[in-house]
Scaffold this motif. Structure first.
Motif, short mmCIF file in Angstrom:
data_model
loop_
_atom_site.label_atom_id
_atom_site.label_comp_id
_atom_site.label_asym_id
_atom_site.label_seq_id
_atom_site.Cartn_x
_atom_site.Cartn_y
_atom_site.Cartn_z
N VAL A 1 -2.94 7.14 2.44
CA VAL A 1 -3.74 6.29 2.44
C VAL A 1 -5.20 6.64 2.95
CG1 VAL A 1 -4.47 4.09 2.37
CG2 VAL A 1 -2.15 3.82 1.80
N ASN A 2 -4.62 7.46 4.05
CA ASN A 2 -6.48 7.47 4.30
C ASN A 2 -6.77 8.96 4.17
OD1 ASN A 2 -6.21 4.83 6.85
ND2 ASN A 2 -5.39 7.20 8.07
N GLY A 3 -6.02 9.64 2.94
CA GLY A 3 -6.33 10.83 2.80
C GLY A 3 -6.75 10.46 1.43
N LEU A 4 -7.27 9.67 0.52
CA LEU A 4 -6.65 9.16 -0.86
C LEU A 4 -8.14 9.51 -1.06
CD1 LEU A 4 -5.47 5.77 -1.72
CD2 LEU A 4 -4.60 7.93 -2.32
N THR A 5 -8.88 10.39 -2.23
CA THR A 5 -10.38 10.55 -3.15
C THR A 5 -10.35 9.62 -3.83
OG1 THR A 5 -9.14 11.47 -4.30
CG2 THR A 5 -9.38 13.09 -2.56
N LYS A 6 -9.34 8.59 -4.55
CA LYS A 6 -9.60 8.37 -5.18
C LYS A 6 -9.86 6.77 -4.84
CE LYS A 6 -7.61 6.23 -9.29
NZ LYS A 6 -6.69 6.55 -10.10
N ASP A 7 -11.17 5.77 -5.53
CA ASP A 7 -10.98 4.47 -4.36
C ASP A 7 -9.79 3.38 -5.10
OD1 ASP A 7 -11.79 1.76 -3.14
OD2 ASP A 7 -13.72 2.16 -3.31
N PRO A 8 -8.99 3.02 -4.59
CA PRO A 8 -8.00 1.54 -4.87
C PRO A 8 -8.62 0.32 -4.81
CG PRO A 8 -7.80 1.92 -2.98
CD PRO A 8 -8.85 2.41 -2.72
N GLY A 9 -9.66 0.42 -4.72
CA GLY A 9 -10.10 -0.86 -5.08
C GLY A 9 -10.29 -2.20 -3.77
N ASN A 10 -11.29 -2.58 -3.76
CA ASN A 10 -10.67 -3.69 -2.41
C ASN A 10 -10.07 -4.60 -2.36
OD1 ASN A 10 -13.39 -2.66 -1.41
ND2 ASN A 10 -14.73 -4.18 -2.31
N GLU A 11 -9.45 -5.20 -3.42
CA GLU A 11 -8.08 -5.81 -2.60
C GLU A 11 -6.57 -5.38 -2.60
OE1 GLU A 11 -5.51 -8.30 -6.54
OE2 GLU A 11 -7.26 -8.99 -6.34
N THR A 12 -6.95 -3.80 -2.66
CA THR A 12 -5.42 -2.91 -2.64
C THR A 12 -6.24 -2.89 -1.48
OG1 THR A 12 -5.09 -2.29 -4.90
CG2 THR A 12 -4.34 -0.70 -3.36
N ALA B 1 -12.76 -11.95 4.86
CA ALA B 1 -11.59 -11.04 4.28
C ALA B 1 -10.29 -11.23 4.73
CB ALA B 1 -12.64 -10.58 3.07
N LYS B 2 -10.71 -9.38 5.49
CA LYS B 2 -9.47 -9.18 6.39
C LYS B 2 -8.70 -9.54 7.12
CE LYS B 2 -11.93 -3.98 7.01
NZ LYS B 2 -12.38 -3.79 7.99
N TYR B 3 -9.62 -11.03 8.03
CA TYR B 3 -8.34 -11.85 8.39
C TYR B 3 -7.51 -13.01 7.76
CZ TYR B 3 -7.75 -15.95 12.04
OH TYR B 3 -7.22 -16.60 12.43
N ASP B 4 -8.31 -13.40 6.82
CA ASP B 4 -7.43 -14.30 5.56
C ASP B 4 -5.96 -13.08 4.75
OD1 ASP B 4 -8.65 -16.28 6.27
OD2 ASP B 4 -10.24 -15.58 4.04
N ALA B 5 -6.62 -11.97 5.10
CA ALA B 5 -5.22 -11.19 3.80
C ALA B 5 -4.35 -11.34 5.40
CB ALA B 5 -6.19 -9.61 3.86
N TRP B 6 -4.66 -10.65 6.66
CA TRP B 6 -4.38 -10.49 7.38
C TRP B 6 -2.83 -11.65 7.91
CZ3 TRP B 6 -5.73 -8.43 12.99
CH2 TRP B 6 -4.12 -8.05 14.03
N ALA B 7 -3.58 -12.71 7.61
CA ALA B 7 -3.13 -14.37 7.41
C ALA B 7 -2.17 -14.60 7.20
CB ALA B 7 -4.26 -15.50 7.71
#
Length: 83
Positions: A13-24, A54-60
């Motif tokens: 995932v850290n090596g992805l060259t294409k942005d998978p989008g914010n939701e992903t 947004a990060k907190y909510d996704a994790w929660a």
């Protein structure tokens, strides 16, 4: 303790060259945090920090998910991403 398959998925995932989008990215972030740190802790960031919020909510949303299940989900979702 993360297993080798999980670590390989993180590296992929850290090596992805294409942005998978914010939701992903939010989902992957939340699964990673749940797998490595457990349930979210602390206060939810305020409205002046929309990214942190947004990060907190996704994790929660993953509260109560075991580290093993979070790792398995992360590995499965990482495998579905293309670069």
């Amino acid at each position: 303790m993360p297993n080798a398959e999980f670590q390989a998925a993180v590296d992929r995932v850290n090596g992805l060259t294409k942005d998978p989008g914010n939701e992903t990215k939010l989902r992957m972030y939340a699964l990673y945090k749940q797998a490595t740190q457990g349930d979210v802790a602390g206060k939810r960031p305020g409205f002046t920090n929309p990214v942190g919020r947004a990060k907190y909510d996704a994790w929660a949303k993953l509260k109560g998910t075991s580290a093993e299940q979070a790792q398995a989900s992360y590995i499965a979702e990482a495998g579905a991403l293309s670069d």
